[in-house]
Structure formats: structure tokens, C-alpha cells
Motif scaffolding. Structure first.
Motif, PDB file in Angstrom:
ATOM      1  N   THR A   1       0.847  -1.189   0.000  1.00 56.89           N
ATOM      2  CA  THR A   1       0.000   0.000   0.000  1.00 56.89           C
ATOM      3  C   THR A   1       0.887   1.246   0.000  1.00 56.89           C
ATOM      4  OG1 THR A   1      -0.134   0.025   2.416  1.00 56.89           O
ATOM      5  CG2 THR A   1      -1.887  -1.141   1.229  1.00 56.89           C
ATOM      6  N   LEU A   2       0.350   2.323  -0.514  1.00 61.33           N
ATOM      7  CA  LEU A   2       1.077   3.590  -0.573  1.00 61.33           C
ATOM      8  C   LEU A   2       0.268   4.659   0.144  1.00 61.33           C
ATOM      9  CD1 LEU A   2       3.455   5.278  -1.775  1.00 61.33           C
ATOM     10  CD2 LEU A   2       1.944   5.789  -3.700  1.00 61.33           C
ATOM     11  N   GLU A   3       0.863   5.265   1.179  1.00 65.29           N
ATOM     12  CA  GLU A   3       0.244   6.413   1.830  1.00 65.29           C
ATOM     13  C   GLU A   3       0.693   7.656   1.066  1.00 65.29           C
ATOM     14  OE1 GLU A   3      -0.340   7.026   6.354  1.00 65.29           O
ATOM     15  OE2 GLU A   3       1.417   8.231   5.839  1.00 65.29           O
ATOM     16  N   TYR A   4      -0.256   8.487   0.710  1.00 67.05           N
ATOM     17  CA  TYR A   4       0.093   9.607  -0.159  1.00 67.05           C
ATOM     18  C   TYR A   4      -0.747  10.830   0.200  1.00 67.05           C
ATOM     19  CZ  TYR A   4      -4.296   8.634  -2.599  1.00 67.05           C
ATOM     20  OH  TYR A   4      -5.628   8.447  -2.900  1.00 67.05           O
ATOM     21  N   GLY A   5      -0.446  11.909  -0.481  1.00 68.74           N
ATOM     22  CA  GLY A   5      -1.257  13.111  -0.344  1.00 68.74           C
ATOM     23  C   GLY A   5      -0.627  14.161   0.549  1.00 68.74           C
ATOM     24  N   VAL A   6      -0.999  15.404   0.287  1.00 70.21           N
ATOM     25  CA  VAL A   6      -0.584  16.562   1.079  1.00 70.21           C
ATOM     26  C   VAL A   6      -1.862  17.250   1.521  1.00 70.21           C
ATOM     27  CG1 VAL A   6       0.750  18.696   1.086  1.00 70.21           C
ATOM     28  CG2 VAL A   6       1.457  16.785  -0.377  1.00 70.21           C
ATOM     29  N   GLN A   7      -1.932  17.677   2.784  1.00 70.15           N
ATOM     30  CA  GLN A   7      -3.151  18.294   3.305  1.00 70.15           C
ATOM     31  C   GLN A   7      -2.948  19.777   3.578  1.00 70.15           C
ATOM     32  OE1 GLN A   7      -4.732  14.236   5.571  1.00 70.15           O
ATOM     33  NE2 GLN A   7      -4.855  16.198   6.629  1.00 70.15           N
ATOM     34  N   ALA A   8      -4.009  20.531   3.386  1.00 68.37           N
ATOM     35  CA  ALA A   8      -3.931  21.977   3.565  1.00 68.37           C
ATOM     36  C   ALA A   8      -3.807  22.379   5.032  1.00 68.37           C
ATOM     37  CB  ALA A   8      -5.160  22.653   2.943  1.00 68.37           C
ATOM     38  N   ASN A   9      -3.931  21.417   5.948  1.00 75.02           N
ATOM     39  CA  ASN A   9      -3.699  21.731   7.363  1.00 75.02           C
ATOM     40  C   ASN A   9      -2.319  21.280   7.829  1.00 75.02           C
ATOM     41  OD1 ASN A   9      -4.331  19.001   7.227  1.00 75.02           O
ATOM     42  ND2 ASN A   9      -5.353  18.962   9.222  1.00 75.02           N
ATOM     43  N   ASP A  10      -1.459  20.905   6.894  1.00 76.90           N
ATOM     44  CA  ASP A  10      -0.069  20.607   7.246  1.00 76.90           C
ATOM     45  C   ASP A  10       0.605  21.889   7.742  1.00 76.90           C
ATOM     46  OD1 ASP A  10      -0.366  17.972   6.561  1.00 76.90           O
ATOM     47  OD2 ASP A  10       0.501  18.200   4.553  1.00 76.90           O
ATOM     48  N   GLN A  11       1.649  21.727   8.528  1.00 82.38           N
ATOM     49  CA  GLN A  11       2.267  22.876   9.182  1.00 82.38           C
ATOM     50  C   GLN A  11       2.739  23.926   8.182  1.00 82.38           C
ATOM     51  OE1 GLN A  11       2.218  23.265  12.592  1.00 82.38           O
ATOM     52  NE2 GLN A  11       2.778  25.353  12.025  1.00 82.38           N
ATOM     53  N   GLY A  12       3.267  23.476   7.053  1.00 86.15           N
ATOM     54  CA  GLY A  12       3.771  24.443   6.080  1.00 86.15           C
ATOM     55  C   GLY A  12       2.693  25.390   5.583  1.00 86.15           C
ATOM     56  N   PHE A  13       1.494  24.871   5.316  1.00 88.70           N
ATOM     57  CA  PHE A  13       0.409  25.725   4.845  1.00 88.70           C
ATOM     58  C   PHE A  13      -0.121  26.604   5.963  1.00 88.70           C
ATOM     59  CE2 PHE A  13       0.098  21.981   1.951  1.00 88.70           C
ATOM     60  CZ  PHE A  13       0.549  22.637   0.819  1.00 88.70           C
ATOM     61  N   ARG A  14      -0.138  26.079   7.174  1.00 92.82           N
ATOM     62  CA  ARG A  14      -0.554  26.910   8.315  1.00 92.82           C
ATOM     63  C   ARG A  14       0.363  28.129   8.440  1.00 92.82           C
ATOM     64  NH1 ARG A  14      -3.524  23.944  12.731  1.00 92.82           N
ATOM     65  NH2 ARG A  14      -3.959  21.843  11.965  1.00 92.82           N
ATOM     66  N   ASP A  15       1.679  27.879   8.376  1.00 91.41           N
ATOM     67  CA  ASP A  15       2.628  28.988   8.511  1.00 91.41           C
ATOM     68  C   ASP A  15       2.519  29.962   7.355  1.00 91.41           C
ATOM     69  OD1 ASP A  15       3.573  27.931  10.872  1.00 91.41           O
ATOM     70  OD2 ASP A  15       5.317  26.946   9.968  1.00 91.41           O
ATOM     71  N   LEU A  16       2.392  29.438   6.150  1.00 88.32           N
ATOM     72  CA  LEU A  16       2.306  30.308   4.980  1.00 88.32           C
ATOM     73  C   LEU A  16       1.065  31.184   5.043  1.00 88.32           C
ATOM     74  CD1 LEU A  16       3.334  31.205   2.216  1.00 88.32           C
ATOM     75  CD2 LEU A  16       2.176  29.208   1.210  1.00 88.32           C
ATOM     76  N   ILE A  17      -0.075  30.589   5.353  1.00 87.23           N
ATOM     77  CA  ILE A  17      -1.325  31.356   5.429  1.00 87.23           C
ATOM     78  C   ILE A  17      -1.282  32.334   6.604  1.00 87.23           C
ATOM     79  CG2 ILE A  17      -3.820  31.163   5.804  1.00 87.23           C
ATOM     80  CD1 ILE A  17      -3.698  28.480   4.310  1.00 87.23           C
ATOM     81  N   ARG A  18      -0.634  31.923   7.694  1.00 89.82           N
ATOM     82  CA  ARG A  18      -0.516  32.826   8.853  1.00 89.82           C
ATOM     83  C   ARG A  18       0.277  34.079   8.479  1.00 89.82           C
ATOM     84  NH1 ARG A  18       3.478  32.832  13.022  1.00 89.82           N
ATOM     85  NH2 ARG A  18       4.193  30.735  12.422  1.00 89.82           N
ATOM     86  N   GLY A  19       1.424  33.903   7.840  1.00 93.76           N
ATOM     87  CA  GLY A  19       2.221  35.060   7.447  1.00 93.76           C
ATOM     88  C   GLY A  19       1.489  35.954   6.462  1.00 93.76           C
ATOM     89  N   LEU A  20       0.836  35.347   5.488  1.00 95.05           N
ATOM     90  CA  LEU A  20       0.085  36.145   4.512  1.00 95.05           C
ATOM     91  C   LEU A  20      -1.076  36.876   5.176  1.00 95.05           C
ATOM     92  CD1 LEU A  20      -0.011  33.663   1.485  1.00 95.05           C
ATOM     93  CD2 LEU A  20       1.167  35.872   1.567  1.00 95.05           C
ATOM     94  N   SER A  21      -1.763  36.216   6.129  1.00 95.32           N
ATOM     95  CA  SER A  21      -2.896  36.843   6.815  1.00 95.32           C
ATOM     96  C   SER A  21      -2.439  38.042   7.642  1.00 95.32           C
ATOM     97  CB  SER A  21      -3.583  35.823   7.725  1.00 95.32           C
ATOM     98  OG  SER A  21      -4.124  34.756   6.966  1.00 95.32           O
ATOM     99  N   MET A  22      -1.254  37.950   8.254  1.00 94.02           N
ATOM    100  CA  MET A  22      -0.737  39.075   9.030  1.00 94.02           C
ATOM    101  C   MET A  22      -0.460  40.277   8.132  1.00 94.02           C
ATOM    102  SD  MET A  22       1.859  37.073  11.625  1.00 94.02           S
ATOM    103  CE  MET A  22       2.471  38.608  12.352  1.00 94.02           C
ATOM    104  N   LEU A  23       0.097  40.005   6.950  1.00 95.81           N
ATOM    105  CA  LEU A  23       0.396  41.108   6.035  1.00 95.81           C
ATOM    106  C   LEU A  23      -0.861  41.651   5.370  1.00 95.81           C
ATOM    107  CD1 LEU A  23       3.634  39.732   4.309  1.00 95.81           C
ATOM    108  CD2 LEU A  23       3.461  41.428   6.153  1.00 95.81           C
ATOM    109  N   ALA A  24      -1.841  40.743   5.105  1.00 92.98           N
ATOM    110  CA  ALA A  24      -3.082  41.175   4.465  1.00 92.98           C
ATOM    111  C   ALA A  24      -4.012  41.865   5.459  1.00 92.98           C
ATOM    112  CB  ALA A  24      -3.792  39.970   3.843  1.00 92.98           C
ATOM    113  N   GLY A  25      -3.858  41.545   6.754  1.00 90.86           N
ATOM    114  CA  GLY A  25      -4.791  42.059   7.757  1.00 90.86           C
ATOM    115  C   GLY A  25      -4.552  43.491   8.189  1.00 90.86           C
ATOM    116  N   THR A  26      -3.385  44.026   7.905  1.00 87.76           N
ATOM    117  CA  THR A  26      -3.102  45.402   8.305  1.00 87.76           C
ATOM    118  C   THR A  26      -2.152  46.043   7.297  1.00 87.76           C
ATOM    119  OG1 THR A  26      -2.320  46.818  10.117  1.00 87.76           O
ATOM    120  CG2 THR A  26      -1.112  44.770   9.743  1.00 87.76           C
ATOM    121  N   ASP A  27      -2.277  47.333   7.128  1.00 89.65           N
ATOM    122  CA  ASP A  27      -1.369  48.075   6.261  1.00 89.65           C
ATOM    123  C   ASP A  27      -0.113  48.397   7.073  1.00 89.65           C
ATOM    124  OD1 ASP A  27      -0.028  49.698   4.534  1.00 89.65           O
ATOM    125  OD2 ASP A  27      -1.591  51.234   4.387  1.00 89.65           O
TER     126      ASP A  27
END
Length: 360
Positions: free
Chosen positions: A232-258
Motif C-alpha cells: 500500500t502507498l500512503e500519499y497526499g498533502v493536506q492543507a492543514n499541514d504545518q507548512g500551509f498553516r505557517d504560509l497562510i498565517r504570514g500572509l494573513s498578518m500582512l493582508a490584515g493590516t497596512d
């Protein structure tokens, strides 16, 4: 003295010829099929006790073909996932490059960061919501769920949009370094699913796919499939993986305030540095996900090649059992055609006889 003479009526002869014609036509059809396919028309009758061997080979070949079809579909899914990950990195890197230039010191491009970050959030959200063959790529085992909530759209489950959550934290702006540190910690808690208000957490408002942990605290299994009889092969990448959490967090901080509106230099440096670090960490993790995915693709490619070779072997073995000599089959076709033409000719003559002939 009397002599008995056995006679056969022409009616019986005609019917007999018609049956003979049908038999010859059937044999001709079977022989023609053997010429076109190279296989016996009735192999199990022809090869006798080796029929079980042929049936076993065909069963194994069918299972192998089924695995190959499923693996080819999975191969396309992984290829699309890899392509999407590359596009996400490019989108995030564009914002990171601009943010790095303004980290700790205000540059002339500072005014463009907020708009670019919002644009990148929308683009990355769309990329993470990519589906293939009716199933989401980044939702884990919850393949029917759209994994990432759009930044400005309300999540039906919590009644909040991701933007609402970030705006609640930032409030009236970033007043000081201490204020920046407190709000940064609060946002980190949200993206770690540790906020006191569960509805504000990442897996509540920002993400809708399969969670990282189940109700008992155990890790939720990843997607997996059988690629070989015993593998069997375990596969796939999830949008709640740490990398996406960090990326979205940084973008949200920059998008949330001027960032231009942050008057205090210490607050500005703390806020922009935290956003840059989050994005850099996130993009590094996304790259690692691509590397891991590449390993999965390599395993799958090797398996498909092995299955293709195995299919060729099965086909060769089946041909050795069920194959026909095409020259011999072609000769038989010619003989049967001649026989059929003669039978047709005799049958046609009989069919033209009068009623008196039939009653003879």
C-alpha cells in the motif's frame, strides 16, 4: 421375391444440407476469428487439462491490469498535486521577496505588500482547493470537502470568515512592540488550534478538510491505496499541514493590516519579521512536501513499470497456451470456404426441385 430399396427424400436431403451448411459456416467463423486474433476460438476445449493453467494466468493478468489502471489514475493525481505545490511556492515566494525587502526597515515598496498578500491568499486558496476526478487534492480523507475557506467568506460552521478572525486580533492596529508580541502570540495560537475560543481556530474557520487529530487525540490517517497485491502507498498533502498553516498565517498578518500604518518602529519590525519568518518557514515545508511527494511518485512509477512488464509476461504465457499457428488457421479458412461454397451450390440445386421431387 421382393427387394427393399432405401431411398432418401429430397426434402430430408435439403434439410440435412442446410444443417451441414450452418455447421461449416460456424467452423469458418471460428477459424476466421483465430486468424484475426491469433488465439484459439475454444482454447479450453483445445488445450484440455492445461485449461486451469490458462484460467489462472488470465485471472492474474486481470488483477494486474486493474492495479495498473488504478495506479495510472493515482499517478495523474500526484502529478497534478506536484504541479500545484510548485505554483503555491511561486505565489508565496513573490510576496516573501517583497516582504523581506521591507523587513525591519520601510522601503519604497511597502505600500504594495497588503494588496499583494491579499491577492496571494486568494490565489493560494484556489490552488489548495484544486480537485481531480471528483476528489479534492488537499482535504485528506475528506475528499468531498473544500479544504480552505476563502479569506473574506463566512464559514457556515462558525459564522466567521478568516478575515473576521484576523481583524478581531488586530483590532485598531499595532500600537507598540509589546502589543505586536501579544497579537502575534494570539495569531500563533489560532493557527496551532490552541485559541480559547474553538470557533476561531484554524481547523474551525480557516480549514474544512480532514483534521490532524481525531476526537481521541490520535492522528487521522492519510489517504492510502493498494498499489500492489501486498503493498500500500500512503500519499497526499493536506492543507492543514504545518507548512500551509505557517504560509497562510504570514500572509494573513500582512493582508490584515497596512504595514505603513504601524507608526512604532519596534512594533513594525516585530510584526513584519514574524510574518516573514512564518512565510519562509511555510515555503520551506511546502518544498519538503514536494520532495516527499516526489518519492511517492518514484515508487508509483517503478510499480507501474513492473506491472507493465508483468502484463507482457502474462500475455506471452497465455499466447503460448492459447495461441494458434496463423498459417495453419489460414489454410483451414480456405478449405472451409471451398467446402461452404460447394455446400451452398448443392443446397441451391435442391431448393429448386419441384414438389414432385420432394414426394419421391
Amino acid at each position: 421375391m421382393s427387394i427393399n430399396v432405401n431411398t432418401t427424400s429430397t426434402l430430408y436431403t435439403l434439410l440435412s444440407r442446410q444443417r451441414q451448411t450452418a455447421e461449416v459456416a460456424g467452423k469458418l467463423e471460428a477459424a476466421s476469428r483465430e486468424v484475426s486474433t491469433g488465439l484459439m476460438s475454444d482454447p479450453y476445449k483445445s488445450i484440455g487439462i492445461r485449461s486451469a493453467e490458462a484460467l489462472g494466468l488470465r485471472a492474474r493478468m486481470d488483477r494486474n491490469e486493474g492495479l495498473m489502471v488504478a495506479n495510472t489514475v493515482l499517478q495523474s493525481r500526484l502529478d497534478l498535486t506536484a504541479e500545484t505545490l510548485g505554483a503555491i511556492r511561486e505565489t508565496g515566494q513573490e510576496v516573501l521577496d517583497l516582504a523581506v525587502a521591507n523587513r525591519g526597515a520601510r522601503a519604497g515598496t511597502l505600500g504594495a505588500i497588503q494588496g499583494l498578500a491579499r491577492q496571494a491568499l486568494e490565489q493560494i486558496t484556489s490552488q489548495l482547493n484544486t480537485g481531480y476526478n471528483g476528489a479534492q487534492l488537499f482535504a485528506g480523507i475528506a475528499v468531498d470537502a473544500t479544504p480552505v475557506q476563502r479569506y473574506g467568506e463566512v464559514n457556515a460552521g462558525t459564522g466567521r470568515a478568516p478575515k473576521d478572525v484576523i481583524d478581531e486580533v488586530i483590532g485598531g492596529g499595532i500600537a507598540s512592540a509589546a502589543d505586536a508580541a501579544a497579537k502575534i502570540a494570539e495569531i500563533e495560537g489560532i493557527f496551532a488550534d490552541a485559541d480559547p475560543d474553538p470557533a476561531r481556530n484554524f481547523e474551525a474557520t480557516f480549514y474544512n478538510g480532514a483534521p490532524r487529530l481525531d476526537a481521541s487525540g490520535a492522528p487521522v490517517p492519510r489517504l492510502q491505496t493498494r498499489i500492489e497485491e501486498n503493498e500500500t502507498l500512503e500519499y497526499g498533502v493536506q492543507a492543514n499541514d504545518q507548512g500551509f498553516r505557517d504560509l497562510i498565517r504570514g500572509l494573513s498578518m500582512l493582508a490584515g493590516t497596512d504595514a505603513q500604518s504601524i507608526a512604532d518602529d519596534g512594533a513594525y519590525e516585530a510584526w513584519t519579521s514574524s510574518a516573514v519568518d512564518a512565510m519562509a518557514s511555510g515555503l520551506a515545508d511546502v518544498l519538503q512536501s514536494e520532495v516527499k511527494l516526489g518519492s511517492q511518485q518514484k515508487t508509483l512509477d517503478f510499480t507501474i513499470r513492473a506491472q507493465t512488464d508483468r502484463s507482457d509476461l502474462y500475455n506471452s504465457q497465455i499466447l503460448s497456451l492459447e495461441g494458434v499457428d496463423t498459417y495453419e488457421a489460414a489454410t483451414r479458412v480456405a478449405q472451409l470456404q471451398t467446402q461452404l461454397e460447394a455446400t451452398y451450390s448443392i443446397t441451391a440445386r435442391l431448393s429448386r426441385l419441384s414438389f414432385a421431387n420432394y414426394m419421391r
